[in-house]
Write a protein that holds these residues in place. Sequence first.
Motif, PDB file in Angstrom:
ATOM      1  N   ASP A   5      13.154 -30.865 -79.880  1.00  0.00           N
ATOM      2  CA  ASP A   5      14.230 -31.497 -79.131  1.00  0.00           C
ATOM      3  C   ASP A   5      15.485 -31.714 -79.957  1.00  0.00           C
ATOM      4  O   ASP A   5      16.365 -32.462 -79.550  1.00  0.00           O
ATOM      5  N   LEU A   9      24.004 -31.542 -79.438  1.00  0.00           N
ATOM      6  CA  LEU A   9      24.886 -31.719 -78.295  1.00  0.00           C
ATOM      7  C   LEU A   9      26.177 -30.970 -78.604  1.00  0.00           C
ATOM      8  O   LEU A   9      26.711 -31.068 -79.698  1.00  0.00           O
ATOM      9  N   CYS A  49      18.503 -28.158 -70.476  1.00  0.00           N
ATOM     10  CA  CYS A  49      18.216 -28.658 -71.821  1.00  0.00           C
ATOM     11  C   CYS A  49      16.900 -29.407 -71.725  1.00  0.00           C
ATOM     12  O   CYS A  49      16.760 -30.298 -70.887  1.00  0.00           O
ATOM     13  N   LYS A  52      16.198 -33.206 -70.506  1.00  0.00           N
ATOM     14  CA  LYS A  52      17.413 -33.842 -69.999  1.00  0.00           C
ATOM     15  C   LYS A  52      17.623 -33.490 -68.530  1.00  0.00           C
ATOM     16  O   LYS A  52      17.108 -32.505 -68.040  1.00  0.00           O
ATOM     17  N   ASP A  53      18.416 -34.297 -67.852  1.00  0.00           N
ATOM     18  CA  ASP A  53      18.724 -34.110 -66.440  1.00  0.00           C
ATOM     19  C   ASP A  53      19.394 -32.750 -66.221  1.00  0.00           C
ATOM     20  O   ASP A  53      20.494 -32.504 -66.710  1.00  0.00           O
ATOM     21  N   TYR A  57      23.040 -31.554 -67.672  1.00  0.00           N
ATOM     22  CA  TYR A  57      22.990 -30.946 -69.007  1.00  0.00           C
ATOM     23  C   TYR A  57      22.540 -29.497 -68.919  1.00  0.00           C
ATOM     24  O   TYR A  57      21.691 -29.160 -68.101  1.00  0.00           O
ATOM     25  N   CYS A 139      23.479 -28.096 -76.382  1.00  0.00           N
ATOM     26  CA  CYS A 139      23.344 -28.676 -75.058  1.00  0.00           C
ATOM     27  C   CYS A 139      24.678 -29.294 -74.613  1.00  0.00           C
ATOM     28  O   CYS A 139      25.194 -30.189 -75.272  1.00  0.00           O
ATOM     29  N   GLN A 141      27.148 -31.184 -71.661  1.00  0.00           N
ATOM     30  CA  GLN A 141      27.112 -32.072 -70.496  1.00  0.00           C
ATOM     31  C   GLN A 141      28.282 -31.675 -69.599  1.00  0.00           C
ATOM     32  O   GLN A 141      29.388 -31.421 -70.099  1.00  0.00           O
TER      33      GLN A 141
END
Length: 151
Positions: A5, A9, A49, A52-53, A57, A139, A141
């Motif tokens: 993980d 970002l 990702c 993650k949502d 993401y 990742c 957003q």
Amino acid sequence: MNESDDIPLAGTSTSLAAADETEKVSSEIYDLIGIKGKASDTGPGVTGCSGKDEEKYFQIFHPWTFTPASPEQLDGVMERLKEELPKHGWKVVEYGRDTSKNENLELTADNDKKKHSVNIVHRAKQNPPRLSLMVVSGCYQVPEGEKVERF
């Protein structure tokens, strides 16, 4: 790219803008290959990702292949990339033979500044011999109020 993980970002972006960024990274790597040949015309794709949502993401992945004008041009290209990539902000995190029966030479490098990783496999025994590349972003957003566009 690490399967854990610790995917970095990469900031806020729409998936289309992030895909453009990833294609730019692929293009820079193409230039570093430094021999005449042809890159496949595959476009980037969007994936979630891990953990993650998926509405908010995403990561961009761009698989492509490089086929040299003549096969012997690939001789030494992986060694050269191993030398050249670090001069351009990449850190080689893996280099060596893979576990396939062809024992392909494989290189994985991360670019912390660009928040991208690349995996390059020299498929010397394929006909024609070529490099397989996978460029993966960190990742992202999506901006507030936007959804991840999939393609």
